[in-house]
Design an enzyme around this catalytic site. Sequence first.
Site, mmCIF file in Angstrom:
data_model
loop_
_atom_site.group_PDB
_atom_site.id
_atom_site.type_symbol
_atom_site.label_atom_id
_atom_site.label_comp_id
_atom_site.label_asym_id
_atom_site.label_seq_id
_atom_site.Cartn_x
_atom_site.Cartn_y
_atom_site.Cartn_z
ATOM 1 N N CYS A 70 -3.261 0.738 9.520
ATOM 2 C CA CYS A 70 -4.274 -0.208 9.027
ATOM 3 C C CYS A 70 -5.328 -0.521 10.082
ATOM 4 C CB CYS A 70 -3.641 -1.548 8.650
ATOM 5 S SG CYS A 70 -2.205 -1.453 7.632
ATOM 6 N N HIS A 92 0.837 -1.194 0.000
ATOM 7 C CA HIS A 92 0.000 0.000 0.000
ATOM 8 C C HIS A 92 0.877 1.252 0.000
ATOM 9 C CE1 HIS A 92 -3.370 -2.517 2.017
ATOM 10 N NE2 HIS A 92 -3.815 -2.158 0.827
#
Length: 256
Positions: A251, A164
């Site tokens: 996250c 990511h």
Amino acid sequence: MTRQFKNAIVKRPSPEMVDGITKASLGKPDYQNALTQHDLYIQALESCGLKVRVLEADNRFPDSTFIEDISVCTPHCAIITNPGAPARNGEIKGMKDVLKEYYKNIEEIKAPGTLDGGDVMMVGDHYYIGLSDRTNNEGVDQFINILEKYNMTGSKVKMKNMLHLKTGLSYLENNNLLIAGEFKKYPEFEKFNRIEIDHKEAYSANSLWINGTVFVPKGYPGTKKKIEALGYKVIEVDTSEFRKLDGGLSCLSLRF
Ligand code: GLY
């Protein structure tokens, strides 16, 4: 103006997390230890003044504790994503009802667009969005169109290797940017005060600014020292069990 977060939403890890998606070769997470680490993460958020909403674990989705990928919470609207990993796509169900309690405006990324919240980095009213294996062109275009509807802007970042965007970048406000790996060479990040993360501490590039305090994963003394040198208070948070699933500090929550 620097943002201030009032709320966070987290989701408890489920026992099935041991079968989560991963490219790390660190073994399976220890579920009990993950629960303890999750408790301490919540406490750290609360110590920074956030009201933390804790959603029940969802046994159907091993990766669902990584709730950041499921929505992006801007100051003007919440955007429910369309996660790019098929095994995670169903995690979005139910999020609309939760977010409605906080937001009047709720938007959605729709197929064929895909987008993971971990690919979105907020810098004031501008959002950098990574084109990763999880987030496609169509997803980013939809996301930027939504931002523009609310007088915000976005730009695409073509990525090569990382899972990511925020695997290798964390914005700490006041123009300070933690930067690791391939992103060190990217021209769009030259204007920031860049705090370069050493290769051996690359995981800690995913640190987390919360109302002036920075959460740093436990065990990365070089990064901790660099952040403290900028004048931030640092809280070390152990994420070893989540790291085994390629997950990091950002996250584990939605913040707004
Ligand atoms: N295990 C987290 C993810 O791959 O999305």
